[in-house]
Design an enzyme around this catalytic site. Structure first.
Site, short mmCIF file in Angstrom:
data_model
loop_
_atom_site.label_atom_id
_atom_site.label_comp_id
_atom_site.label_asym_id
_atom_site.label_seq_id
_atom_site.Cartn_x
_atom_site.Cartn_y
_atom_site.Cartn_z
N CYS A 57 -6.53 5.78 8.36
CA CYS A 57 -5.65 4.62 8.20
C CYS A 57 -5.92 3.56 9.26
CB CYS A 57 -4.19 5.05 8.21
SG CYS A 57 -3.71 6.01 9.66
N GLY A 66 0.96 8.55 4.53
CA GLY A 66 0.20 8.32 3.31
C GLY A 66 0.04 6.84 3.03
N SER A 67 -0.16 6.51 1.77
CA SER A 67 -0.45 5.13 1.39
C SER A 67 0.78 4.26 1.50
CB SER A 67 -0.98 5.08 -0.05
OG SER A 67 0.06 5.31 -0.98
N SER A 68 0.55 2.97 1.71
CA SER A 68 1.65 2.02 1.82
C SER A 68 2.40 1.88 0.50
CB SER A 68 1.13 0.66 2.27
OG SER A 68 0.64 0.73 3.59
N ASP A 69 1.68 1.98 -0.62
CA ASP A 69 2.34 1.86 -1.92
C ASP A 69 3.36 2.98 -2.12
OD1 ASP A 69 0.93 -0.41 -2.51
OD2 ASP A 69 -0.57 0.60 -3.75
N THR A 70 2.95 4.22 -1.83
CA THR A 70 3.88 5.34 -1.99
C THR A 70 5.01 5.26 -0.98
OG1 THR A 70 2.07 6.74 -2.79
CG2 THR A 70 4.06 7.85 -2.04
N GLY A 71 4.69 4.92 0.26
CA GLY A 71 5.73 4.79 1.28
C GLY A 71 6.74 3.72 0.94
N GLU A 101 4.60 6.57 8.06
CA GLU A 101 3.37 6.12 8.71
C GLU A 101 2.38 5.86 7.59
OE1 GLU A 101 -0.20 5.44 9.95
OE2 GLU A 101 -0.11 7.58 9.49
#
Length: 487
Positions: free
Chosen positions: A278, A221-226, A244
């Protein structure tokens, strides 16, 4: 309505009702109650109970179930493709390729377990050294909306093969695809509790991620959530965390004879899946001078003819809608902010209807933006950066905290050698689109793009832990004793 799959049965959720919508029509695609914290607790407990039996099952028996899943996917390709298109806006032609990729991952995952994990033996003086791999236990899998079938199964398939049990939390924007996929798993013969589905929005995800009885969390998913997940698990080394995430990916245009081929690969890189991959190219580096002008003129010409339409339109469009009207508005807003900072729109992005996810493929020249934001704009917004020297292009391409994919389009092999040595990314392509990847190769990046490789092949590395043994079939006193020991 029975929205959740827990302990081998479809059950009703006890959390708030939510819905997904077809972004091309605004019609409701799926609606149901989300999983409450209590529902998540039941799902994790079910997976924990099932773990002992599933992990003890013969490896070949586990693989037979997974192979049946792949066969059923192939049989139901059209129905699953329609579900994907309806919920994501993705055209049917592309949704069909997603289902095919889901099925293809199975054989590669089984091969990977044998080659990268499995069991290996080496004789030694007093016995044998054995390397085995053991499953972690209960793993949580968080799936994205852009490939709601393919990407979660990049985690689920190798996790199940290795002997883990799974609690699956899909994107709240694609719950219908998740249900359809889990139905196929159920028909394939998975024992009760081995795979559990919890639908829901943010609160459901928090309840699962915070659960103290999960042994691993696999996220795409998104980098912010990760990044938030990474912070959340700080100080918990017992949790296997595989992330990822996104990228601010560069594509550098070099010296090419075939301008149309370069334009084709650029469009595939920037606008495939309406830019919602992505690995899509976000920044396109174009040389100054006549060659760059010819390339850019042709890119604008072809891009201006790209149409976006509903997923089942006939004839099929190159692009569908982005995932939601909100996502479309966010892209238009990102473009406006870039223009405020000095960017020049070449093909300006507009949202066709405020209720829908349709935006046009757009090109914006950001060369004169003094401090270009290091952001992933998840859609068909291509940023052009003009460069004078090849070294400068590479330097600016590397000016990002991300490191997922990068590409070079050039006839010059020496330029490629320099590019591949100096670019910082996990996927680096030459004369291919940036989003071209193989399940038999590592898929993932460095920096803010993630910490593992969740392709079918390399996912085996984080789905099981290595267990080393030194073994002898006969217990005997060694011929040579340590000093100070007397028998």
């Amino acid at each position: 309505m029975t929205e959740l799959f827990i302990d081998g049965a479809w059950v009703a959720g006890s959390g708030p009702v939510f819905a997904s919508r077809n972004p091309g029509t605004d019609a409701i695609a799926w609606q149901g109650a989300s999983a409450s914290a209590a529902d998540v607790e039941r799902a994790v407990a079910s997976a924990r109970r099932a773990f002992a039996g599933w992990s003890a099952l013969d490896f070949d028996a586990r693989c037979e179930i997974v192979k049946r899943f792949a066969a059923l996917l192939t049989e139901r390709k059209e129905a699953l493709a329609a579900a994907i298109g309806r919920e994501t806006g993705k055209p049917l032609w592309e949704a069909r390729t997603e289902v095919a990729a889901m099925a293809a991952k199975v054989a590669i995952s089984i091969q990977a377990y044998h080659e990268r994990t499995g069991e290996k033996r080496q004789d030694m003086a007093d016995g044998v050294a054995v390397l085995r791999h053991r499953p972690h236990g209960v793993v949580a899998v968080f799936g994205p909306y852009n490939f709601p079938g393919h990407l979660p199964n990049g985690h689920i398939v190798p996790a199940l093969i290795a002997g883990n049990t799974v609690v699956f939390k899909p994107s709240e924007l694609a719950p219908g695809v998740a249900r359809a996929t889990v139905e196929v798993w159920h028909e394939a013969g998975l024992p009760a509790g081995v795979l559990n589905l919890v639908q829901g929005e943010k609160d459901t995800g928090i309840a699962l991620a915070n659960h103290r009885q999960i042994d691993g969390l696999f996220f795409t998913g998104s980098s912010d959530t990760g990044t938030l997940l990474h912070k959340q698990f700080g100080g918990r080394p017992e949790i296997v965390l595989a992330l990822e995430m996104g990228g601010n990916n560069p594509l550098v245009i070099g010296a090419v004879e075939d301008i149309d081929a370069a334009v084709h690969h650029t469009i595939q890189s920037a606008f495939l899946s309406a830019g919602q991959r992505c690995t899509c190219a976000r920044r396109i580096f174009v040389p100054q001078g006549a060659h760059g002008e010819r390339f850019l003129a042709r890119l604008v010409d072809v891009t201006s003819k790209i149409t976006a339409d509903v997923f089942d339109a006939d004839p099929q469009p190159f692009m569908g809608a982005v995932i939601s009207a909100r996502a479309a508005a966010k892209l238009v807003d990102a473009q406006a902010r870039l223009i405020e900072q000095g960017a020049r729109p070449i093909i300006e992005m507009t949202q066709r209807d405020a209720r829908l996810g349709f935006v046009n493929a757009s090109i914006i020249d950001v060369t004169d933006v003094a401090r270009l934001p290091d952001e992933e704009h998840f859609g068909p917004l291509a940023q052009i950066v003009r460069y004078a020297r090849f070294d400068e292009a590479i330097e600016r391409a590397n000016d990002t905290a991300f490191g997922l994919s990068a590409g070079l389009l050039s006839d010059d092999a020496h330029a490629w050698e320099q590019f591949r040595r100096t670019i910082r990314a996990g996927i680096v392509n030459w004369n291919r689109p940036t989003n071209g990847a193989s399940s038999a190769a590592p898929f993932g990046g460095t920096g803010r793009s993630g910490n593992h490789r969740p392709s079918a092949y390399y996912a085996a590395d984080y789905c099981a832990y290595p267990m080393a043994s030194v073994e002898s079939t006969q217990l005997s006193l060694p011929a040579s004793l340590s000093p100070g020991l007397h028998f």
